[in-house]
Design a protein around this motif. Sequence first.
Motif, PDB file in Angstrom:
ATOM      1  N   GLY A 513       0.786  -1.230   0.000  1.00 47.11           N
ATOM      2  CA  GLY A 513       0.000   0.000   0.000  1.00 47.11           C
ATOM      3  C   GLY A 513       0.813   1.274   0.000  1.00 47.11           C
ATOM      4  N   ALA A 514       2.147   1.173  -0.138  1.00 51.23           N
ATOM      5  CA  ALA A 514       2.966   2.386  -0.101  1.00 51.23           C
ATOM      6  C   ALA A 514       2.597   3.350  -1.219  1.00 51.23           C
ATOM      7  CB  ALA A 514       4.453   2.023  -0.184  1.00 51.23           C
ATOM      8  N   GLU A 515       2.140   2.799  -2.364  1.00 53.87           N
ATOM      9  CA  GLU A 515       1.807   3.663  -3.494  1.00 53.87           C
ATOM     10  C   GLU A 515       0.584   4.533  -3.229  1.00 53.87           C
ATOM     11  OE1 GLU A 515      -0.210  -0.327  -4.497  1.00 53.87           O
ATOM     12  OE2 GLU A 515       1.433   0.449  -3.296  1.00 53.87           O
ATOM     13  N   TRP A 516      -0.176   4.198  -2.166  1.00 46.75           N
ATOM     14  CA  TRP A 516      -1.361   4.987  -1.815  1.00 46.75           C
ATOM     15  C   TRP A 516      -1.162   5.799  -0.538  1.00 46.75           C
ATOM     16  CZ3 TRP A 516      -4.164   5.067  -5.882  1.00 46.75           C
ATOM     17  CH2 TRP A 516      -4.322   3.930  -6.682  1.00 46.75           C
ATOM     18  N   ALA A 517       0.011   5.701   0.081  1.00 45.39           N
ATOM     19  CA  ALA A 517       0.196   6.230   1.428  1.00 45.39           C
ATOM     20  C   ALA A 517       0.356   7.745   1.483  1.00 45.39           C
ATOM     21  CB  ALA A 517       1.395   5.559   2.096  1.00 45.39           C
ATOM     22  N   ILE A 518       0.584   8.400   0.348  1.00 47.79           N
ATOM     23  CA  ILE A 518       0.596   9.861   0.292  1.00 47.79           C
ATOM     24  C   ILE A 518      -0.194  10.287  -0.929  1.00 47.79           C
ATOM     25  CG2 ILE A 518       2.017  11.916  -0.100  1.00 47.79           C
ATOM     26  CD1 ILE A 518       4.152  10.800   1.559  1.00 47.79           C
ATOM     27  N   ASN A 519      -1.106  11.232  -0.760  1.00 48.12           N
ATOM     28  CA  ASN A 519      -1.845  11.720  -1.921  1.00 48.12           C
ATOM     29  C   ASN A 519      -1.156  12.959  -2.496  1.00 48.12           C
ATOM     30  OD1 ASN A 519      -2.637  13.955  -0.380  1.00 48.12           O
ATOM     31  ND2 ASN A 519      -4.724  13.248  -0.090  1.00 48.12           N
ATOM     32  N   SER A 520      -1.734  13.545  -3.516  1.00 45.96           N
ATOM     33  CA  SER A 520      -1.069  14.650  -4.217  1.00 45.96           C
ATOM     34  C   SER A 520      -0.888  15.873  -3.336  1.00 45.96           C
ATOM     35  CB  SER A 520      -1.861  15.033  -5.473  1.00 45.96           C
ATOM     36  OG  SER A 520      -3.120  15.560  -5.124  1.00 45.96           O
ATOM     37  N   SER A 521      -1.698  15.997  -2.277  1.00 43.62           N
ATOM     38  CA  SER A 521      -1.574  17.127  -1.359  1.00 43.62           C
ATOM     39  C   SER A 521      -0.645  16.820  -0.190  1.00 43.62           C
ATOM     40  CB  SER A 521      -2.959  17.521  -0.822  1.00 43.62           C
ATOM     41  OG  SER A 521      -3.801  17.958  -1.865  1.00 43.62           O
ATOM     42  N   SER A 522       0.110  15.726  -0.315  1.00 36.27           N
ATOM     43  CA  SER A 522       1.088  15.310   0.701  1.00 36.27           C
ATOM     44  C   SER A 522       0.443  14.865   2.002  1.00 36.27           C
ATOM     45  CB  SER A 522       2.106  16.428   0.977  1.00 36.27           C
ATOM     46  OG  SER A 522       2.826  16.743  -0.189  1.00 36.27           O
ATOM     47  N   THR A 523      -0.809  14.428   1.933  1.00 37.76           N
ATOM     48  CA  THR A 523      -1.477  13.862   3.097  1.00 37.76           C
ATOM     49  C   THR A 523      -0.997  12.433   3.308  1.00 37.76           C
ATOM     50  OG1 THR A 523      -3.467  15.209   2.786  1.00 37.76           O
ATOM     51  CG2 THR A 523      -3.703  13.184   4.076  1.00 37.76           C
ATOM     52  N   LEU A 524      -0.480  12.167   4.492  1.00 36.14           N
ATOM     53  CA  LEU A 524      -0.050  10.824   4.853  1.00 36.14           C
ATOM     54  C   LEU A 524      -1.281  10.003   5.220  1.00 36.14           C
ATOM     55  CD1 LEU A 524       2.299   8.859   5.417  1.00 36.14           C
ATOM     56  CD2 LEU A 524       2.387   9.798   7.735  1.00 36.14           C
TER      57      LEU A 524
END
Length: 534
Positions: A513-524
């Motif tokens: 799931g690392a590929e989903w762990a940060i969104n484009s707004s840098s939300t962890l």
Amino acid sequence: MNRKTLVLPAVIGLLAPVLAACGSSDGTGSGGDAIVVGTTDRFTASKDAPAPVDPAYAYDVGTWNILRQTVQTLLSYPRGDGDPQPDAAQSCEFTDTGNERYVCTLRQGLEFSNGDPITAADVKYSIDRSMAINSDSGVAGLLSTVDTIETKGDREVIFHLKTADATFPFKLSTPVAGIINPDDYAKNKLRDGWDVDASGPYTMKAEVNSDNEMTKAVFTKNPHYKGLLTVKNDKAEIESFSSAAAMGKALEKGDIDVMTRSMTPEQIQKLSDDTNGDINLVEMAGLEIRYLGFNTDAATVKNKAVRQAIAQIVNRGQLVSEVYGSEADPLFSMVPASVTGHSNSFFNKYGDPSVSKAKSILSAANINNPVKLTLHYTTDHYGSATKKEFQVLAKQLNDSGLFDVTTKGTPWATFRPNEIKGDYDVYGMGWFPDFPDADNYIAPFLDKDNTLGSPYDNVKIRSTLIPESRREADRLNAAKSLTDIQDIIAQDVPLIPLWQGKQYIAARDDITGAEWAINSSSTLQLWELGRGVS
């Protein structure tokens, strides 16, 4: 397996799933030890900032990443970004054609982490509280268009806005609009310390050292959570490191499972080149920007000709090449190139760097040179490369012969309060968007009660152009107003955009799931991480 670098698509809302590790394919490893995520973000409670994780105060990417795990909002972002979707809410919508009345209906059976029921009155209390406290961090500015909030029964919340605001659903997805337990948060006073009592996907316990720095945040799955998100682990931790080097060593030794911001360019390059290791590097779309800010009331930079001359000299291409390499791109507007409404206003105004043009600007304003300035930066908030970045900027200005520049680095816990108080004439800042819309790269810096505490006040921007842009639900239709704002910024130079960055995660092979762990707004998004079978 052979380590590989995975690049996710850059289009907001269209991120496609990519396998990032050799773990189990469903990524639901919920048992076993806590998944430990390393960061160089520093979390400090101080005399100037005693309430770092109160939603009515917190306004930086590090503390927001604590709150995103623990404080539930009416709306949240789905996997892969896109428009915010109901989280604590069952549904939300504008109920008028003018985008001035917004109604949310809560999910049935919502509870705080202690089992107390959540009602519409709790939502109203939480958001009214953030607006009433109006902390000096400037975070309440995100709610500036709210006039009044009313409730109807236990489940309906009605927002009456002062003016049209098509971006309002995005703002309701930010921690300042988070739902907190009124029993634990005084109505008109910030809550000091590290406790968080809310209804998000996790509860949190902080480990704090003698300097009142949070060294580790331990997150435990909240059994009472009801919402949009699917939590794929029972326990996760965020561990704060004093340097990227220490964080990297911890990942190599297996003391942590995941490494996030901020890695050094050298670490990223090393991981990218390594083809035989057991660590995966994931590159993904990023909307982080860096910029110079000015206290436009300060004597040294009050004359905009000084600021224009700096804008004319700064060589973004050289700066990025020498410090960040392929991890960043030159930026000629406060709005990133990948966001609707971007315009290359600074390039259109100043073109290529030119000392002769800068000299003419100063001469026309009868300003003697060299102009003496200090460039202030934070030593521990945006990564270790920041020091080199400011050395390069200072050299560019000094080599022109028009400026006599020194640099000074300060820890974030001191730097941020000093910047808000106006102690720095010129300072470097970064911005991780509250939400991926051009408005969020403009209003937080230029509107009334802005997050910088900036004295710069352009009546046309505040009274006409920002409200104009917010009336457009189709953001393409807001482009004219947004471009006009960016052109004014390039002319008046209260800010100078420098670069736009990519973002990376490094994870050990057994983490899914690392590929989903940060969104484009840098939300962890810790809930996306699982432990698979290597």
